[in-house]
Design a protein around this motif. Sequence first.
Motif, short mmCIF file in Angstrom:
data_model
loop_
_atom_site.label_atom_id
_atom_site.label_comp_id
_atom_site.label_asym_id
_atom_site.label_seq_id
_atom_site.Cartn_x
_atom_site.Cartn_y
_atom_site.Cartn_z
N GLY A 107 -16.07 71.54 102.14
CA GLY A 107 -16.62 71.34 100.46
C GLY A 107 -15.31 70.80 99.77
O GLY A 107 -15.61 70.74 99.12
N GLY A 108 -14.88 69.58 100.32
CA GLY A 108 -13.55 68.81 99.63
C GLY A 108 -14.59 67.66 99.34
O GLY A 108 -15.42 67.09 100.15
N MET A 109 -13.74 66.87 98.34
CA MET A 109 -13.73 65.29 98.03
C MET A 109 -13.49 64.50 98.67
O MET A 109 -11.75 64.58 98.22
CB MET A 109 -14.56 65.02 96.60
CG MET A 109 -14.98 63.62 96.54
SD MET A 109 -15.46 63.68 94.78
CE MET A 109 -13.47 62.58 94.89
N VAL A 110 -13.57 63.39 99.26
CA VAL A 110 -12.95 62.48 99.55
C VAL A 110 -12.51 61.16 98.55
O VAL A 110 -13.54 60.75 98.50
CB VAL A 110 -13.20 61.43 100.80
CG1 VAL A 110 -12.08 60.62 101.38
CG2 VAL A 110 -13.37 62.30 102.30
N ASP A 111 -11.67 61.46 97.76
CA ASP A 111 -11.53 60.82 96.76
C ASP A 111 -11.35 58.80 96.88
O ASP A 111 -12.03 58.49 96.87
CB ASP A 111 -10.65 60.79 97.03
CG ASP A 111 -9.97 59.61 94.55
OD1 ASP A 111 -10.44 60.62 94.23
OD2 ASP A 111 -9.14 59.69 94.30
#
Length: 579
Positions: free
Chosen positions: A450-454
């Motif tokens: 549920g994270g985002m690769v920035d």
Amino acid sequence: MIRIGLALITLLAVPLVLQVPALEMLKLKVFDRFVVQHKPSEYFTILNITDSDVRAEGGYPLPRARLAEINEEIMAQGALGVGYVISFIDQDRFGGDNVFSVSVSNNRTVVATFETDNQLYPEPTGTVLLGDPAQGIALQGYMPNIPEISEVALEGMVSAPVDVDNLVRRLPLLLQTPDGWIPSFGTQVLKALVDADTFIIKTNEAGIEEIKVRGLPQTRVDSLGRHWLSWVDTPQTTLAEMAVKDKFVFVGVTAKGVMPQLATPVGLLEPHKIQAALAESMLIPNSPYIPYWHLTAELASLLILCFLIWLVSSFMGITWSIALASIIFCSTAAYGLYTIRAGVLLDFSYTLIAEFVTASVAYYLNFRKQYKLRQQIKKQFEHYLDPRQVKRLQDDPSLLKLGGERRYCTFLFTDVRGFTALSEKLEPEEVAKIMNKALTIQANVVQRNGGMVDKYIGDAMMAIFNAPLDLMHHEEIAVKTALQIRDEIKAAGLGIEIGISVSSGEAVVGNMGSESRFDYTAIGDAVNTAARLESATKERGVDILIGEQTEKFCGYRLQSLEPIKVKGKTKPLKIYTHG
């Protein structure tokens, strides 16, 4: 969007201002459909000279002596008066003019004169002008009746100007000559009924406003003095029936080939029926009329309502905008119908069309804007978020507050160790393959949790948890992600090691960059701290370093390490690792 709306609405208003024929036809058809049809006044009846009557008399025209008999019979049956919508421009071939003129002179009688373009004009009638002089429908000439008739009977002009669709709807009550005014036939009938001697004309800045037969209520007209006809179902009779008691009788010919039939909204009618409708209409209280200010009201309604629809369609959610636009649309239709039913002929049909066009364009532009926004969101996040998260953002872009907002997040940084040595041993293609594999493993774990690769920075990666979407327990999830990345990189057997840092804190998250190019990222002290912790992993000889704020809420039992001093911080930072 406002400028586009104003330009569109201005463009839509142009046909109304110019009163283009198509809009005029639409307006008239709407009035035809919805104007209230009133009951007869019971003052009039129509006597038709039929085909059988003409055959019985040996043809047309009927001898004047026979007309005198008919006239006397009508009056003997108790009629109030007789109006012949027949002209007598030639002498009777049977010599009965004197007999007919005597009969006419003894009774209340109106005879018709017909319009023609010969520059001859009858004597003007008495008028009183209230206001400035105004221009009415000009008479181009007429066909005079023979003196024996015109000297003993009242005369009324039969004129039937047509509208843009060639239908008769509005008749002038008075026609203008170089010397004054003369009455139309129906107006002259009312004057004869009340034994009036003058007409009163009231004007305003737009032209004629009202015309009044002295002794009767005023009749509202348009600026040219025309009155809207109500197609009253006036009783009709024949010579055989002669049902004329207590009625003023309009006499005309319905025999085929004698009188022209004129096109009206209710079908083809002979002139005497149209003139009867005019007389009936003048006696109807609140008879329908087109006010002189109609264009101002129609234009104002179009501009205001279309602008209002543009606003709600452009700047509100789809559900509310459709609901409010529908309310505006229905209210416009209802009010337009109400005014017509009340007798004030204002046209809102084109306003409804303009509202529909305005709403359609606004919805299209709004849809296009939303589509572009969804495509932009997809382009920005499809490689960095789980597809389900991307779908959520596309369905509800409000979850993503573009432009930057302060959020409490957890930041994860990674960096491949031994990359330089690897580059020296292998071919560039092999190095790229290994790096792509390593970064793919990291990205998949981040998205799965549920994270985002920035972003990727060479062989390093930055990830954010709790942005752009809210993520419960993001500190714990970020630590779990770090552990999974470490384990999966080792299990992949790529021959590399990895350093990972996790730190939580407030940062400004959103689209950063120029107007032409920007990226979704985060800036702030918490981000800088996470980056510096990652740089310190090799120095401390551990794979993972975790910040103090993350440690408080992650739920893992972590090993405390000696605090480190980092650039930009006066106090050493407490750090932790996971064995």
